[in-house]
Scaffold this active site. Structure first.
Site, mmCIF file in Angstrom:
data_model
loop_
_atom_site.group_PDB
_atom_site.id
_atom_site.type_symbol
_atom_site.label_atom_id
_atom_site.label_comp_id
_atom_site.label_asym_id
_atom_site.label_seq_id
_atom_site.Cartn_x
_atom_site.Cartn_y
_atom_site.Cartn_z
ATOM 1 N N ASP A 80 -14.756 -2.411 -3.347
ATOM 2 C CA ASP A 80 -13.689 -1.661 -3.991
ATOM 3 C C ASP A 80 -14.289 -0.801 -5.102
ATOM 4 O OD1 ASP A 80 -11.235 -0.902 -5.089
ATOM 5 O OD2 ASP A 80 -10.352 -2.884 -4.755
ATOM 6 N N ASP A 116 -10.379 3.308 -5.100
ATOM 7 C CA ASP A 116 -9.198 3.071 -5.921
ATOM 8 C C ASP A 116 -8.566 4.393 -6.377
ATOM 9 O OD1 ASP A 116 -7.683 0.984 -7.460
ATOM 10 O OD2 ASP A 116 -8.421 2.110 -9.187
ATOM 11 N N GLU A 145 -7.010 4.656 -1.626
ATOM 12 C CA GLU A 145 -5.701 4.273 -2.146
ATOM 13 C C GLU A 145 -5.049 5.527 -2.712
ATOM 14 O OE1 GLU A 145 -3.622 1.194 -5.274
ATOM 15 O OE2 GLU A 145 -5.316 2.398 -5.885
ATOM 16 N N HIS A 162 -2.871 -6.957 -4.060
ATOM 17 C CA HIS A 162 -2.895 -7.616 -5.373
ATOM 18 C C HIS A 162 -1.989 -6.939 -6.400
ATOM 19 C CE1 HIS A 162 -5.504 -4.211 -5.514
ATOM 20 N NE2 HIS A 162 -5.522 -4.288 -6.826
ATOM 21 N N ASP A 163 -1.342 -5.839 -6.025
ATOM 22 C CA ASP A 163 -0.423 -5.147 -6.945
ATOM 23 C C ASP A 163 1.031 -5.325 -6.535
ATOM 24 O OD1 ASP A 163 -2.604 -3.989 -8.313
ATOM 25 O OD2 ASP A 163 -2.599 -2.221 -7.024
HETATM 26 O O1 TEU Z 1 -3.621 0.590 -8.415
HETATM 27 C C1 TEU Z 1 -3.049 1.837 -8.513
HETATM 28 C C2 TEU Z 1 -1.625 1.919 -8.886
HETATM 29 O O2 TEU Z 1 -1.197 2.917 -9.399
HETATM 30 C C3 TEU Z 1 -0.689 0.849 -8.590
HETATM 31 O O3 TEU Z 1 -0.779 0.091 -7.498
HETATM 32 C C4 TEU Z 1 -0.331 0.152 -9.821
HETATM 33 O O4 TEU Z 1 -0.784 -1.155 -9.859
HETATM 34 C C5 TEU Z 1 1.151 0.177 -9.861
HETATM 35 O O5 TEU Z 1 1.583 1.485 -9.655
HETATM 36 C C6 TEU Z 1 1.654 -0.222 -11.184
HETATM 37 O O6 TEU Z 1 3.048 -0.250 -11.106
HETATM 38 C C7 TEU Z 1 -4.998 0.485 -8.464
HETATM 39 C C8 TEU Z 1 -5.401 -0.963 -8.341
HETATM 40 O O7 TEU Z 1 -5.024 -1.451 -7.094
HETATM 41 C C9 TEU Z 1 -4.805 -1.710 -9.491
HETATM 42 O O8 TEU Z 1 -5.009 -3.091 -9.417
HETATM 43 C C10 TEU Z 1 -5.401 -1.150 -10.751
HETATM 44 O O9 TEU Z 1 -4.797 -1.732 -11.871
HETATM 45 C C11 TEU Z 1 -5.227 0.367 -10.841
HETATM 46 O O10 TEU Z 1 -5.547 1.025 -9.629
HETATM 47 C C12 TEU Z 1 -6.150 0.935 -11.884
HETATM 48 O O11 TEU Z 1 -7.475 0.842 -11.473
#
Ligand code: TEU
Length: 550
Positions: free
Chosen positions: A96, A197, A248, A322-323
């Site tokens: 990642d 990411d 992503e 994970h989000d």
């Molecule tokens: O996530 C990007 C992101 O914008 C979302 O999934 C975010 O967690 C959500 O919109 C919040 O409401 C990526 C990663 O997957 C995440 O874990 C990180 O925190 C983020 O980027 C920053 O690197």
């Protein structure tokens, strides 16, 4: 060329997967110990969320050093061992890469703050509009302003995420070259997969106030995004046909995704998009409590399936990561139809056109933990929004209800291996609480039960390997207006696959546009089916996969 159309990817959040050394945190050795479990499931790749050196303000998405492994997760030898052992089992690793921003502890940012002009230009520093007013009104994704004031420069730096995650300046060719070096380094270690990411946020456009939104329209899918991705591709992973990539894509558009994930391979192998996971938001506002909109969900899924296929572009298909909260808590029924609904949701995703991703524990039907006190939460986003919601006038109770539905910590509770202490995750107190239901939702129990959600996921993966149509078929939406059934057909050469899902706990009759008599049921979450001509009587959360050859 690897055939990612026939592959399934298993996502591991190492911190919550398996603790091999008894400190309450999962680690890389813990992943190695559990490889046979993943092989048994049948996944081809493991995507590991970031394990690089990091102050862990955002659980590793704040990288301090792209070349070294955080000692909390292990050592380079541990990673090499994991990669070797995975290889023996036919599994490749996907790393990642967080390149939109670094941690504020990264050497580049420290040099920038020390006044080194070369490194200052690695980030985005701007003058305020007037004293005390940031350059634009953009909001951070984690709440509050996206700008942080730095006194010694009388300037602000941009951070689309936490204040400790300054955005990199991709318009600086030196930054792009340094990023290429990082990718090449990990390719040199034999890594065959990369997730990038929030990669569609790297090209910032105009720095203007957003009078209609939070600023995202000025930096999402920005002016040079395709150029930067093509450049990265050519200089790094594009030179090795064995490597697969996924980007992503935050708040993206179909038009951009046709290009990001085009089969011509100039940019990435596939994309994650999130529109289908905002059907329980209010517009872009996540911190609300509204029931999910089934018709909207279906419409978005169908739209992406159909249009990406028409434009020869490839989707990553998924419910969980994970989000995101746990899907069975979100769109299923964790009480009366836990097993049926978890299997139905899996069917919807795994029979679609795209590469399916499974997030650790999803294959067990893990649920949201139902946290009810702020002390149980760890995520910076949840903690910030708990405060912001109350500042907006919500009661503490209401704020808790919203967090319990939407918090990213819902998916971050430890993997449930057994009904033993701490769900078999760790001998020590875990960094975040284990869900109480590990007493009955756990890997050990489900591996023994032929009818479990685990075995159902295994069967779905086998279908993809066995039937070409699952990987290669086109996508045809069916009965789009139906209020409770999600059905579609895949077509490939002389084969047809009909996938019919009752999304609710009430029986319903569904009528196909053709006779079902030549179809055979190759998978379902119920044993007996009621089919007659074109009609099917679907039981609560029933899912059916029907197959025929002409
Ligand atoms: O996530 C990007 C992101 O914008 C979302 O999934 C975010 O967690 C959500 O919109 C919040 O409401 C990526 C990663 O997957 C995440 O874990 C990180 O925190 C983020 O980027 C920053 O690197």
């Amino acid at each position: 060329m690897v055939d990612f159309k026939k592959s399934v990817i298993y996502q591991i959040y190492p911190k919550s997967f398996y603790d091999s050394d008894g400190d309450g945190l999962g680690d890389l050795k813990g992943v190695t110990e559990k490889l046979d479990y993943i092989r048994q499931l049948g996944a081809d790749y493991i995507w590991l969320t970031p394990f690089f050196v990091s102050p862990q303000k955002d659980n590793g998405y704040d990288v301090e050093d792209y070349y070294h492994i955080d000692p909390r997760y292990g050592t380079m030898e541990d990673l090499e061992e994991l990669s070797r052992e995975a290889g023996k089992r036919g599994i490749s690793l996907m790393l990642d890469m967080v390149f939109n921003h670094t941690s504020d502890r990264h050497e580049w940012f420290r040099k920038a703050l020390a006044g080194n002009p070369e490194y200052k230009d690695f980030y985005i520093f701007k003058k305020g509009k007037k004293p005390g007013v940031p350059p634009t009104n953009w909001e951070s994704k984690f709440g509050g302003s996206a700008w942080e004031y730095v006194e010694q420069f009388d300037e602000y730096y941009l951070h689309l995420f936490d204040v400790s995650q300054p955005d990199l300046n991709w318009d600086n060719p030196k930054v792009r070259r340094r990023i290429q070096d990082v990718v090449k380094f990990w390719m040199g270690k034999g890594i065959k997969g990369f997730r990038f990411d929030v990669v569609n946020l790297i090209s910032k456009g105009e720095f203007r106030d957003d009078l209609e939104g939070d600023g995202r329209r000025f930096y999402t899918d920005g002016p040079n995004i395709h150029k930067y991705l093509q450049e990265l591709n050519e200089a790094t992973f594009g030179t090795d046909a064995e490597i697969i990539t996924v980007g992503e894509m935050s708040s993206t558009s179909l038009e951009n995704c046709y290009r990001y994930a085009s089969e011509d391979g100039k940019e990435l192998s596939m994309v994650f998009s999130f529109h289908h996971l905002k059907v329980d938001f209010m517009g872009n506002e996540k911190w609300v409590m509204v029931p999910f909109d089934f018709c909207k969900l279906k419409h978005i899924l169908f739209e992406w399936q159909t249009h990406m296929a028409e434009h020869h572009a490839w989707n990553a298909v998924f419910w969980c990561n994970h989000d995101q909260p746990r899907v069975v808590s979100r769109f299923g029924d964790t009480k009366e139809y836990w097993k049926e609904s978890a299997k139905m949701l899996a069917t919807v995703i795994h029979c679609m056109r795209g590469t399916p991703y499974i997030y650790q524990g999803e294959e067990l039907g893990m649920t949201n933990p139902g946290f009810h006190d702020i002390s149980q939460y760890r995520d910076v986003e949840s903690i910030n929004h708990f405060r912001i919601l109350q500042e907006k006038g919500l009661t503490r109770e209401n704020a808790y209800q919203i967090l319990a539905i939407h918090s990213r910590d819902n998916s971050r509770t430890p993997m449930q291996w057994s009904d033993q202490k701490n769900g078999g995750f760790s001998q020590a107190e875990p960094w975040i609480e284990v869900n109480d239901n590990c007493a009955y939702i756990n890997a050990e129990t489900e591996e023994k039960d032929e009818d479990s959600i685990f075995h159902y996921y295994q069967k779905l993966i086998t279908l993809r390997k066995k039937y070409d149509i699952v990987g290669y078929g086109d996508f045809e939406a069916l009965d789009e207006m139906h209020p409770s059934v999600l059905a579609y057909r895949r077509n490939y050469r002389d084969q047809k696959l009909l996938v019919i899902n009752n999304f609710y706990g009430k029986e319903v009759t569904w009528e196909a546009d053709e006779s079902l008599k030549d179809y055979t049921c190759i998978l379902s979450n119920y044993e007996h089916h009621m089919m007659d001509g074109k009609r099917i009587r679907l039981k609560p959360y029933e899912a059916l996969v029907l197959y025929r050859e002409a």
